[in-house]
Motif scaffolding. Structure first.
Motif, PDB file in Angstrom:
ATOM      1  N   LEU A 113      52.641  51.491  37.136  1.00  0.00           N
ATOM      2  CA  LEU A 113      52.000  50.294  36.607  1.00  0.00           C
ATOM      3  C   LEU A 113      52.825  49.047  36.940  1.00  0.00           C
ATOM      4  O   LEU A 113      54.055  49.060  36.857  1.00  0.00           O
ATOM      5  CB  LEU A 113      51.840  50.411  35.085  1.00  0.00           C
ATOM      6  N   VAL A 114      52.121  47.973  37.304  1.00  0.00           N
ATOM      7  CA  VAL A 114      52.778  46.701  37.564  1.00  0.00           C
ATOM      8  C   VAL A 114      52.908  45.960  36.240  1.00  0.00           C
ATOM      9  O   VAL A 114      51.928  45.836  35.489  1.00  0.00           O
ATOM     10  CB  VAL A 114      51.957  45.851  38.560  1.00  0.00           C
ATOM     11  N   PRO A 115      54.104  45.490  35.894  1.00  0.00           N
ATOM     12  CA  PRO A 115      54.295  44.806  34.615  1.00  0.00           C
ATOM     13  C   PRO A 115      53.375  43.597  34.483  1.00  0.00           C
ATOM     14  O   PRO A 115      53.116  42.898  35.472  1.00  0.00           O
ATOM     15  CB  PRO A 115      55.770  44.365  34.662  1.00  0.00           C
ATOM     16  N   PRO A 116      52.884  43.333  33.261  1.00  0.00           N
ATOM     17  CA  PRO A 116      51.999  42.175  33.065  1.00  0.00           C
ATOM     18  C   PRO A 116      52.645  40.852  33.497  1.00  0.00           C
ATOM     19  O   PRO A 116      51.960  39.971  34.026  1.00  0.00           O
ATOM     20  CB  PRO A 116      51.734  42.200  31.559  1.00  0.00           C
ATOM     21  N   VAL A 117      53.956  40.730  33.267  1.00  0.00           N
ATOM     22  CA  VAL A 117      54.629  39.490  33.663  1.00  0.00           C
ATOM     23  C   VAL A 117      54.582  39.315  35.183  1.00  0.00           C
ATOM     24  O   VAL A 117      54.337  38.233  35.708  1.00  0.00           O
ATOM     25  CB  VAL A 117      56.095  39.481  33.174  1.00  0.00           C
ATOM     26  N   ALA A 118      54.809  40.433  35.904  1.00  0.00           N
ATOM     27  CA  ALA A 118      54.756  40.378  37.370  1.00  0.00           C
ATOM     28  C   ALA A 118      53.346  40.053  37.844  1.00  0.00           C
ATOM     29  O   ALA A 118      53.155  39.249  38.776  1.00  0.00           O
ATOM     30  CB  ALA A 118      55.221  41.703  37.968  1.00  0.00           C
ATOM     31  N   ILE A 119      52.348  40.649  37.174  1.00  0.00           N
ATOM     32  CA  ILE A 119      50.949  40.358  37.533  1.00  0.00           C
ATOM     33  C   ILE A 119      50.648  38.879  37.340  1.00  0.00           C
ATOM     34  O   ILE A 119      49.966  38.247  38.162  1.00  0.00           O
ATOM     35  CB  ILE A 119      49.981  41.229  36.700  1.00  0.00           C
ATOM     36  N   GLY A 120      51.188  38.312  36.246  1.00  0.00           N
ATOM     37  CA  GLY A 120      50.986  36.877  36.000  1.00  0.00           C
ATOM     38  C   GLY A 120      51.566  36.028  37.117  1.00  0.00           C
ATOM     39  O   GLY A 120      50.944  35.055  37.579  1.00  0.00           O
ATOM     40  N   CYS A 121      52.769  36.391  37.565  1.00  0.00           N
ATOM     41  CA  CYS A 121      53.397  35.643  38.680  1.00  0.00           C
ATOM     42  C   CYS A 121      52.583  35.794  39.964  1.00  0.00           C
ATOM     43  O   CYS A 121      52.335  34.821  40.682  1.00  0.00           O
ATOM     44  CB  CYS A 121      54.816  36.155  38.906  1.00  0.00           C
ATOM     45  N   TYR A 122      52.178  37.049  40.248  1.00  0.00           N
ATOM     46  CA  TYR A 122      51.393  37.298  41.460  1.00  0.00           C
ATOM     47  C   TYR A 122      50.079  36.512  41.433  1.00  0.00           C
ATOM     48  O   TYR A 122      49.685  35.884  42.422  1.00  0.00           O
ATOM     49  CB  TYR A 122      51.087  38.789  41.599  1.00  0.00           C
ATOM     50  N   LEU A 123      49.401  36.559  40.289  1.00  0.00           N
ATOM     51  CA  LEU A 123      48.097  35.908  40.173  1.00  0.00           C
ATOM     52  C   LEU A 123      48.226  34.392  40.345  1.00  0.00           C
ATOM     53  O   LEU A 123      47.421  33.758  41.041  1.00  0.00           O
ATOM     54  CB  LEU A 123      47.469  36.250  38.812  1.00  0.00           C
ATOM     55  N   ALA A 124      49.264  33.823  39.718  1.00  0.00           N
ATOM     56  CA  ALA A 124      49.480  32.372  39.864  1.00  0.00           C
ATOM     57  C   ALA A 124      49.808  32.021  41.315  1.00  0.00           C
ATOM     58  O   ALA A 124      49.352  30.996  41.842  1.00  0.00           O
ATOM     59  CB  ALA A 124      50.610  31.924  38.939  1.00  0.00           C
ATOM     60  N   GLY A 125      50.605  32.877  41.976  1.00  0.00           N
ATOM     61  CA  GLY A 125      50.932  32.640  43.380  1.00  0.00           C
ATOM     62  C   GLY A 125      49.716  32.727  44.277  1.00  0.00           C
ATOM     63  O   GLY A 125      49.563  31.944  45.221  1.00  0.00           O
ATOM     64  N   ILE A 126      48.820  33.689  43.975  1.00  0.00           N
ATOM     65  CA  ILE A 126      47.583  33.830  44.756  1.00  0.00           C
ATOM     66  C   ILE A 126      46.701  32.605  44.582  1.00  0.00           C
ATOM     67  O   ILE A 126      46.149  32.062  45.549  1.00  0.00           O
ATOM     68  CB  ILE A 126      46.837  35.106  44.326  1.00  0.00           C
ATOM     69  N   LEU A 127      46.567  32.126  43.345  1.00  0.00           N
ATOM     70  CA  LEU A 127      45.740  30.945  43.083  1.00  0.00           C
ATOM     71  C   LEU A 127      46.312  29.708  43.787  1.00  0.00           C
ATOM     72  O   LEU A 127      45.575  28.898  44.355  1.00  0.00           O
ATOM     73  CB  LEU A 127      45.634  30.700  41.578  1.00  0.00           C
ATOM     74  N   ALA A 128      47.649  29.566  43.776  1.00  0.00           N
ATOM     75  CA  ALA A 128      48.266  28.423  44.461  1.00  0.00           C
ATOM     76  C   ALA A 128      48.016  28.483  45.967  1.00  0.00           C
ATOM     77  O   ALA A 128      47.758  27.460  46.604  1.00  0.00           O
ATOM     78  CB  ALA A 128      49.771  28.406  44.176  1.00  0.00           C
ATOM     79  N   GLY A 129      48.065  29.697  46.518  1.00  0.00           N
ATOM     80  CA  GLY A 129      47.859  29.831  47.953  1.00  0.00           C
ATOM     81  C   GLY A 129      46.425  29.661  48.387  1.00  0.00           C
ATOM     82  O   GLY A 129      46.150  29.214  49.503  1.00  0.00           O
ATOM     83  N   LEU A 130      45.474  30.021  47.500  1.00  0.00           N
ATOM     84  CA  LEU A 130      44.059  30.020  47.891  1.00  0.00           C
ATOM     85  C   LEU A 130      43.231  28.910  47.266  1.00  0.00           C
ATOM     86  O   LEU A 130      42.038  28.800  47.577  1.00  0.00           O
ATOM     87  CB  LEU A 130      43.421  31.370  47.506  1.00  0.00           C
ATOM     88  N   ILE A 131      43.819  28.082  46.429  1.00  0.00           N
ATOM     89  CA  ILE A 131      43.014  27.101  45.705  1.00  0.00           C
ATOM     90  C   ILE A 131      42.305  26.118  46.645  1.00  0.00           C
ATOM     91  O   ILE A 131      41.217  25.624  46.350  1.00  0.00           O
ATOM     92  CB  ILE A 131      43.891  26.339  44.681  1.00  0.00           C
TER      93      ILE A 131
END
Length: 707
Positions: A113-131
């Motif tokens: 399982l990927v930690p929720p904190v790591a998922i939060g970082c990944y998700l924010a990074g994805i949004l910054a890259g694709l916004i």
């Protein structure tokens, strides 16, 4: 109407705007696109179309338009966010992706399982890259025209869907970085055009009807006005000399290697530099119609109309993305409905298909290969302004070269010292150097430098006098000597038929002649020329060996000089005495004939031709800012031998990119077949995708090796 279109920085947006505006206007001839400045011009003359209808049509594309304002590009008038939005988002995307990886590796978790904190970082990074990408991806869905933006979005969503969060943020970051580099290149080109404006002086010395001289902006000066141009000043407008004589440095406009003598009746160009004489000129063109103004316009036009060929991956995406998604849907629905298969089984197979179809290996490998190729080129003194230009040298069939500063050193040098009437070389050169000692003229500096290189102790002359626009005179050892051009010799009446024949032969061979004499006779003459670079001949041979079919020299110099240099360098064809617009016309002819054509130059006058060619290469160390910024590639060491190297480097890069594409797609085809047959698992698909990514990245990094 002149409009600024936010986000119009590539041909995709142009095509999108044309789809909405051409039906409204009835013809695409009413549209003019300036990609460098994000500017759209719409001709509404003799139509009943309102500006509101135009804005509404642009709004349907998802792009934003506003009335053009020249001050909008001024950094002072822009917020920090507007100036650095893309760079900030790309940086945030990369940092958050890295932070997520660190958290995931350190966080104590059970299982995979990927930690929720790591998922939060990944998700924010994805949004910054694709916004900035997601709106374009949505437009491609609405218009039923899948493009690279949709492909990237699907790749990221696919990676998220199977829990590969780090892979998803990596793809988002890399794509955002590529868009940032593209935006940076366009900004550099835009600033290059702005730098051309600096060649024109901000004021003109205008003589009014009363005879008084007052300062006025060149834009306010009409045709037929009388202007005063003082020594060392730039010409404010194109004009004709009506009083005075001087040498004028025309290199910024024509590329001529030595100043040109101007006298009454001769033409001068805005942006050229007056020598040591006072000139009165009559303006023949307004500020927006000068040769310099046309150069600026041609650079912009050439960049905006030179649509780069659509990348293979973008063409592939238009087919690949809908086909894969369609296959996944069919795999999920058809077997259970038609064949009575298990829904859960075929859902799993469709998910496996989506996973293996995720184009991460394909998407990641190409930018890695390109970045490695760019880095290797930079280490070799070749600055390539973006990945789009790394492939172009491999396809070249013809090359156009400027003469001055490209094939030659760009400065005059003494070629021959020819004494006459009992004088010797040392005496002739020392007297010429004495007369030229205090002059800043390039020919004078070359003569003085030659004397010093020969170890001569040059003493200044007495009673020195400048003969305006003609030469100089002074006393050496109590005797008066003069120095000047062939024309001045004729005016003095001291020329003999033998001397005339000899000088004409030298000038026909491309040499500039300086004559030295006294009141009794001609003491001799010194010939000067812009010396060819030592490597030029060998480079031309290497280019032919590399498959370049035709090499042509384009120069503003006289035909005699041009042919002499071309013969020495082994050039196939010569076009001499060209103005900037003539060079553009010659390049366009080459493009029509050979399609893939490079232009190599170093001056402002080369900038339009550099922009119009399939590939523009600038001599970087000594080249003008406008040429360097306008060109796609800059040779920072001014080493022409880097051109053959660049062609071979580009071909090697293309080979590796093709290897990666074939390998990536081959792996996917194999797993698609295994998935349909029921032999592929989700984890095997993930392993294959990640393994393929690692292998193609390693293959791309081979470009960093010296070759």
């Amino acid at each position: 109407m002149e409009l600024r279109i936010q986000g119009m920085d590539c041909v995709e947006e142009v095509a999108l705007l044309k789809r909405e505006l051409v039906p409204l206007l009835g013809s695409d001839e009413r549209l003019s696109f300036d990609l460098l400045n994000g500017k759209l011009s719409v001709d509404l003359s003799q139509t009943e179309i309102t500006s509101g209808e135009v804005f509404a049509a642009i709004g349907r594309t998802g792009l934003k338009a506003e009335v053009w304002n020249d001050r909008q590009d001024d950094p002072v008038n822009q917020s920090f966010w507007k100036r650095h939005q893309r760079a900030t988002l790309t940086t945030v995307s990369g940092m958050l992706g890295l932070a997520g990886l660190v958290v995931q590796s350190l966080w104590p978790t059970s299982g995979e399982l990927v930690p929720p904190v790591a998922i939060g970082c990944y998700l924010a990074g994805i949004l910054a890259g694709l916004i900035l990408v997601l709106p374009k991806a949505w437009r491609s869905i609405v218009s039923l025209r899948p493009d690279m933006n949709l492909l990237m979005s699907v790749a990221v969503l696919g990676a998220i869907g199977i829990g590969e969060w780090f892979e998803a943020v990596t793809v988002a970051f890399l794509f955002s970085l590529s868009l940032l580099l593209e935006s940076w290149s366009i900004g550099r080109a835009r600033r290059a055009i702005a730098s051309l404006m600096d060649l024109s002086p901000p004021i003109a010395h205008l003589r009014d009807e009363s005879g008084e001289v007052r300062n006025a902006p060149p834009a306010d000066v009409g045709v037929g006005s009388v202007l005063i141009v003082r020594p060392g000043e730039k010409m404010p407008l194109d004009g004709r000399v009506i009083k005075g004589a001087s040498s004028v440095d025309q290199a910024p406009i024509t590329g001529e290697s030595v100043p040109v003598e101007k006298e009454i009746g001769d033409e001068v160009y805005a942006g050229t530099i007056n020598g040591d004489g006072l000139l009165e000129i009559e303006s023949t063109k307004t500020a927006n119609d000068t040769t310099l103004a046309h150069i600026i316009k041609m650079v912009g036009d050439a960049n905006s109309k030179r649509a780069p060929s659509e990348k293979w991956v973008e063409k592939f995406a238009a087919i690949y993305t809908p086909v894969v998604m369609g296959l996944a849907i069919l795999m999920f629905l058809v077997p259970p409905i038609v064949l009575g298969g298990e829904w859960s089984d075929w859902l799993y197979r469709s998910l496996v298909l989506l996973v293996i179809a995720c184009p991460c290996a394909l998407v990641i490998s190409t930018p890695v290969s390109v970045v490695a190729a760019l880095a290797a080129a930079a280490r070799n003194g070749v600055l390539i302004k973006g990945g789009v230009f790394i492939e172009s040298p491999a396809r070249l069939k013809a090359i156009a070269m400027d003469k001055t500063g490209t094939l030659t050193q760009g400065a005059p040098a003494v070629m021959d010292v020819v004494p006459m009437n009992g004088h010797d070389e040392s005496e002739l050169l020392s007297r010429a150097a004495a007369l030229e000692l205090n002059s800043n003229h390039p020919l004078a500096r070359a003569i003085v430098d030659e004397a010093k290189q020969r170890g001569m102790n040059v003493q200044p002359t007495e009673n020195f006098e400048t003969i305006q626009g003609k030469g100089a005179s002074g006393s050496i050892g109590g005797k008066t000597f003069w120095l000047g051009s062939h024309r001045y010799l004729e005016q003095r009446g001291q020329e003999t038929p033998e001397i005339h024949k000899q000088l004409e032969a030298m000038q026909a061979a491309g040499r500039t002649v300086v004559v030295i004499g006294n009141d009794q006779h001609v003491c001799g003459f010194i010939t000067l020329a812009d010396a060819i670079r030592k490597e030029s001949r060998e480079v031309v041979n290497q280019l032919h060996a590399a498959g370049i079919e035709h090499i042509v020299m384009l120069t503003g110099d006289n035909e005699g000089t041009a042919k002499a240099i071309a013969n020495e360098a082994g050039i196939d064809e010569v076009r001499a005495e060209l103005l900037p617009e003539d060079k553009v016309a010659e390049v366009e002819t080459l493009v029509r004939r050979y399609e893939h054509v490079a232009m190599i130059g170093d001056g402002v006058n080369d900038a339009p031709a550099l922009a119009r060619a399939s590939l523009g290469l600038a001599m970087g160390a000594a080249g003008s800012d406008a040429a360097i910024e306008t060109a796609d590639i800059a040779l920072m060491s001014d080493d022409l031998s880097k051109v053959p190297w660049l062609i071979h480097h580009s071909r090697r890069t293309l080979r590796i990119i093709r290897q990666n594409i074939v390998f990536s797609l081959g792996i996917k085809l194999v797993f698609v077949a295994l998935t349909i047959a029921g032999y592929a698992s989700l984890w095997a698909a993930i392993a294959a995708d990640m393994g393929a990514s690692m292998l193609v990245i390693a293959n791309g990094l081979r470009l960093l090796r010296n070759n």
